[in-house]
Enzyme design. Structure first.
Site: not given
Ligand code: GRF
Length: 221
Positions: A20, A98-100, A115, A117, A152, A182
């Protein structure tokens, strides 16, 4: 129109799975009143996500919805939707979640879900981005904030930050430098979104009403 700090504060829900640190960067920007919004809830799919502790320390409610408690992706996403919608969010932030998702989930929050990445998308979608950038002898690497679509890591790009890959870099050193970027670009994207400056209109990312090119806004320190 460059600033609408007088508009109502946006309602934000953040989804995490781990440390986090991006959540922390956004919490810090909210507390510094850079972001015209409030985090209503932090949702983790993992009990031991340190981000839940960060939320607790910031007096932000947190909850766990374990994907392992559901028999399939659809029922897990339905549980997530029920929790998220109970907060009527203007913005859903994926910060290392971390889920699709199912298409239904993604489409429900289209235009209001971001999101981050760890690559210069569209390069290196998926996992192990730092090692893959090294293996491909890239000159640069970085990170991208993008709107989320069914593909994705494939949604329209909002902001990118690039760093040079140094001869002595390994996956770990690269990861650390990308992470620092980030923490610059995610709060910035949220700030702009909450000021109605950053928008997704008909699949095009706009900043202050002007369409960005396909790589998004190029951030430099
Ligand atoms: C970051 O590298 C982000 O790009 C990826 O997941 C990681 C989350 O890190 N989506 P943290 O939990 O915010 O520290």
């Amino acid at each position: 129109m460059t600033s609408t700090m007088t508009s109502a504060a946006k309602r934000i829900v953040v989804l995490i799975s781990g440390s986090g640190s991006n959540l922390q960067a956004i919490i810090d920007a909210v507390n510094a009143q850079r972001i015209n919004g409030n985090i209503q809830m932090v949702i983790s799919n993992k009990d031991d996500a340190y981000g839940l502790e960060r939320a607790r320390q910031a007096d932000i409610p947190g909850c766990v919805i374990r994907h392992t408690d559901y028999s399939d992706r659809d029922s897990f996403d339905q549980a997530l939707i029920a929790e998220i919608d109970s907060h009527s969010p203007d913005l859903v932030i994926l910060a290392g979640f971390m889920r699709i998702f199912t298409p239904e989930f993604v489409n429900r929050y289209s235009d209001r879900m971001l999101n981050i990445h760890p690559s210069l998308l569209p390069k290196f979608k998926g996992l192990n981005t730092h090692q893959r950038a090294l293996d491909d002898a890239e000159a640069q690497h970085g990170c991208t904030v993008h709107f989320v679509t069914e593909e994705l890591d494939g949604g329209p790009l909002a902001i990118q930050a690039a760093i040079d890959i140094l001869p002595e870099d390994n996956a770990s050193t690269l990861q650390q430098r990308v992470h620092r970027q980030e923490h610059n670009i995610y709060p910035l994207a949220v700030e702009w979104f909450c000021n109605d400056r950053l928008q997704l209109i008909s699949g095009q990312v706009q900043l202050d009403g002007i369409s960005l090119d396909s790589q998004g806004y190029q951030y430099t320190e």
